[in-house]
Design a protein around this motif. Structure first.
Motif, PDB file in Angstrom:
ATOM      1  N   SER A   1       0.795  -1.228   0.000  1.00  0.00           N
ATOM      2  CA  SER A   1       0.000   0.000   0.000  1.00  0.00           C
ATOM      3  C   SER A   1       0.826   1.276   0.000  1.00  0.00           C
ATOM      4  N   THR A   2       2.125   1.171   0.239  1.00  0.00           N
ATOM      5  CA  THR A   2       2.957   2.372   0.272  1.00  0.00           C
ATOM      6  C   THR A   2       4.150   2.233  -0.663  1.00  0.00           C
ATOM      7  N   GLU A   3       4.579   3.361  -1.192  1.00  0.00           N
ATOM      8  CA  GLU A   3       5.745   3.382  -2.075  1.00  0.00           C
ATOM      9  C   GLU A   3       7.017   3.298  -1.250  1.00  0.00           C
ATOM     10  N   PRO A   4       8.089   2.776  -1.794  1.00  0.00           N
ATOM     11  CA  PRO A   4       8.204   2.298  -3.166  1.00  0.00           C
ATOM     12  C   PRO A   4       7.579   0.905  -3.309  1.00  0.00           C
ATOM     13  N   PHE A   5       6.804   0.744  -4.359  1.00  0.00           N
ATOM     14  CA  PHE A   5       6.189  -0.543  -4.642  1.00  0.00           C
ATOM     15  C   PHE A   5       7.237  -1.471  -5.255  1.00  0.00           C
ATOM     16  N   PRO A   6       7.088  -2.787  -5.071  1.00  0.00           N
ATOM     17  CA  PRO A   6       8.026  -3.704  -5.718  1.00  0.00           C
ATOM     18  C   PRO A   6       7.800  -3.734  -7.230  1.00  0.00           C
ATOM     19  N   CYS A   7       8.802  -4.150  -7.956  1.00  0.00           N
ATOM     20  CA  CYS A   7       8.610  -4.441  -9.370  1.00  0.00           C
ATOM     21  C   CYS A   7       7.625  -5.601  -9.447  1.00  0.00           C
ATOM     22  N   HIS A   8       6.776  -5.624 -10.473  1.00  0.00           N
ATOM     23  CA  HIS A   8       5.741  -6.653 -10.529  1.00  0.00           C
ATOM     24  C   HIS A   8       5.502  -7.078 -11.968  1.00  0.00           C
ATOM     25  N   THR A   9       5.474  -8.365 -12.177  1.00  0.00           N
ATOM     26  CA  THR A   9       5.081  -8.945 -13.447  1.00  0.00           C
ATOM     27  C   THR A   9       3.900  -9.860 -13.182  1.00  0.00           C
ATOM     28  N   ALA A  10       2.786  -9.612 -13.872  1.00  0.00           N
ATOM     29  CA  ALA A  10       1.597 -10.453 -13.748  1.00  0.00           C
ATOM     30  C   ALA A  10       1.437 -11.233 -15.044  1.00  0.00           C
ATOM     31  N   ILE A  11       1.402 -12.541 -14.921  1.00  0.00           N
ATOM     32  CA  ILE A  11       1.339 -13.417 -16.083  1.00  0.00           C
ATOM     33  C   ILE A  11       0.040 -14.216 -16.039  1.00  0.00           C
ATOM     34  N   GLY A  12      -0.713 -14.145 -17.113  1.00  0.00           N
ATOM     35  CA  GLY A  12      -1.926 -14.936 -17.221  1.00  0.00           C
ATOM     36  C   GLY A  12      -1.592 -16.333 -17.693  1.00  0.00           C
ATOM     37  N   VAL A  13      -2.146 -17.320 -17.009  1.00  0.00           N
ATOM     38  CA  VAL A  13      -1.905 -18.716 -17.364  1.00  0.00           C
ATOM     39  C   VAL A  13      -3.241 -19.434 -17.505  1.00  0.00           C
ATOM     40  N   GLU A  14      -3.223 -20.503 -18.268  1.00  0.00           N
ATOM     41  CA  GLU A  14      -4.426 -21.317 -18.439  1.00  0.00           C
ATOM     42  C   GLU A  14      -4.702 -22.143 -17.194  1.00  0.00           C
ATOM     43  N   SER A  15      -3.637 -22.659 -16.574  1.00  0.00           N
ATOM     44  CA  SER A  15      -3.781 -23.439 -15.345  1.00  0.00           C
ATOM     45  C   SER A  15      -2.447 -23.448 -14.623  1.00  0.00           C
ATOM     46  N   LEU A  16      -2.494 -23.912 -13.366  1.00  0.00           N
ATOM     47  CA  LEU A  16      -1.283 -24.098 -12.585  1.00  0.00           C
ATOM     48  C   LEU A  16      -1.104 -25.599 -12.359  1.00  0.00           C
ATOM     49  N   ALA A  17      -0.457 -26.003 -11.283  1.00  0.00           N
ATOM     50  CA  ALA A  17      -0.094 -27.416 -11.106  1.00  0.00           C
ATOM     51  C   ALA A  17      -1.279 -28.374 -10.979  1.00  0.00           C
ATOM     52  N   SER A  18      -2.422 -27.864 -10.565  1.00  0.00           N
ATOM     53  CA  SER A  18      -3.633 -28.681 -10.496  1.00  0.00           C
ATOM     54  C   SER A  18      -4.821 -27.769 -10.799  1.00  0.00           C
ATOM     55  N   GLU A  19      -6.020 -28.290 -10.683  1.00  0.00           N
ATOM     56  CA  GLU A  19      -7.210 -27.490 -10.987  1.00  0.00           C
ATOM     57  C   GLU A  19      -7.512 -26.441  -9.927  1.00  0.00           C
ATOM     58  N   THR A  20      -7.080 -26.643  -8.696  1.00  0.00           N
ATOM     59  CA  THR A  20      -7.496 -25.798  -7.580  1.00  0.00           C
ATOM     60  C   THR A  20      -6.808 -24.442  -7.502  1.00  0.00           C
ATOM     61  N   PRO A  21      -5.480 -24.340  -7.653  1.00  0.00           N
ATOM     62  CA  PRO A  21      -4.858 -23.025  -7.462  1.00  0.00           C
ATOM     63  C   PRO A  21      -5.239 -22.042  -8.574  1.00  0.00           C
ATOM     64  N   LEU A  22      -5.520 -20.814  -8.149  1.00  0.00           N
ATOM     65  CA  LEU A  22      -5.867 -19.741  -9.087  1.00  0.00           C
ATOM     66  C   LEU A  22      -4.768 -18.703  -9.186  1.00  0.00           C
ATOM     67  N   VAL A  23      -3.844 -18.709  -8.233  1.00  0.00           N
ATOM     68  CA  VAL A  23      -2.743 -17.746  -8.224  1.00  0.00           C
ATOM     69  C   VAL A  23      -1.515 -18.401  -7.606  1.00  0.00           C
ATOM     70  N   GLU A  24      -0.347 -18.021  -8.127  1.00  0.00           N
ATOM     71  CA  GLU A  24       0.924 -18.466  -7.574  1.00  0.00           C
ATOM     72  C   GLU A  24       1.861 -17.272  -7.572  1.00  0.00           C
ATOM     73  N   LEU A  25       2.584 -17.080  -6.465  1.00  0.00           N
ATOM     74  CA  LEU A  25       3.439 -15.912  -6.300  1.00  0.00           C
ATOM     75  C   LEU A  25       4.890 -16.325  -6.091  1.00  0.00           C
ATOM     76  N   GLU A  26       5.791 -15.576  -6.717  1.00  0.00           N
ATOM     77  CA  GLU A  26       7.225 -15.693  -6.477  1.00  0.00           C
ATOM     78  C   GLU A  26       7.727 -14.309  -6.109  1.00  0.00           C
ATOM     79  N   VAL A  27       8.706 -14.243  -5.195  1.00  0.00           N
ATOM     80  CA  VAL A  27       9.302 -12.960  -4.837  1.00  0.00           C
ATOM     81  C   VAL A  27      10.810 -13.078  -4.781  1.00  0.00           C
ATOM     82  N   ALA A  28      11.480 -11.950  -4.886  1.00  0.00           N
ATOM     83  CA  ALA A  28      12.911 -11.852  -4.651  1.00  0.00           C
ATOM     84  C   ALA A  28      13.124 -10.738  -3.632  1.00  0.00           C
ATOM     85  N   VAL A  29      14.007 -11.011  -2.672  1.00  0.00           N
ATOM     86  CA  VAL A  29      14.290 -10.077  -1.580  1.00  0.00           C
ATOM     87  C   VAL A  29      15.794 -10.108  -1.323  1.00  0.00           C
ATOM     88  N   PRO A  30      16.441  -8.943  -1.287  1.00  0.00           N
ATOM     89  CA  PRO A  30      17.856  -8.944  -0.904  1.00  0.00           C
ATOM     90  C   PRO A  30      17.995  -9.201   0.592  1.00  0.00           C
TER      91      PRO A  30
END
Length: 133
Positions: free
Chosen positions: A99-128
């Motif tokens: 909710s506050t700046e600086p916001f992280p860099c963000h890439t949102a990728i649309g996919v047809e499916s993930l590892a099974s039918e249930t997940p709708l979102v998957e997140l990866e992050v990088a942190v120094p």
């Protein structure tokens, strides 16, 4: 190169899937994709908002052992099933988390499916991080 596995209590066991939840190497915190599962591996809901909230809670759990929090995230990659239908619901949670700046860099990728039918979102992050964290 030294690699340290981060595998705190409170997350589903990943060994059956043959991956580590997170690793610290060369001053960076790398995380395996986090989905909306609780510590028993059960999905918390069948909607994007509840799964996204849980995935961010899982990320918070992973960041604690290295003394970091979500405000320290510099890069987010989001994989969203049917992104045109689910992006606004995802964004409502994402905006609350970052909710506050600086916001992280963000890439949102649309996919047809993930590892099974249930997940709708998957997140990866990088942190120094410090190697000793």
């Amino acid at each position: 190169m030294t690699r340290r596995v981060i595998d705190p209590e409170g997350l589903a066991d990943t060994t059956q899937h043959h991956f580590s939840p997170a690793i610290v190497a060369n001053g960076t915190f790398y995380v395996s994709g986090q989905v909306g599962t609780d510590e028993h591996g059960k999905y918390v809901g069948d909607d994007v908002e509840s799964q996204t909230r849980q995935a961010f809670e899982n990320l918070e759990t992973l960041l604690q052992p290295v003394g970091k929090e979500l405000d320290d995230v510099v890069k987010v990659t989001s994989y969203i099933v049917d992104i045109q239908d689910h992006y606004e619901a995802f964004q409502s949670v994402y905006r609350a988390v970052f909710s506050t700046e600086p916001f992280p860099c963000h890439t949102a990728i649309g996919v047809e499916s993930l590892a099974s039918e249930t997940p709708l979102v998957e997140l990866e992050v990088a942190v120094p991080v410090d190697e000793e964290s």
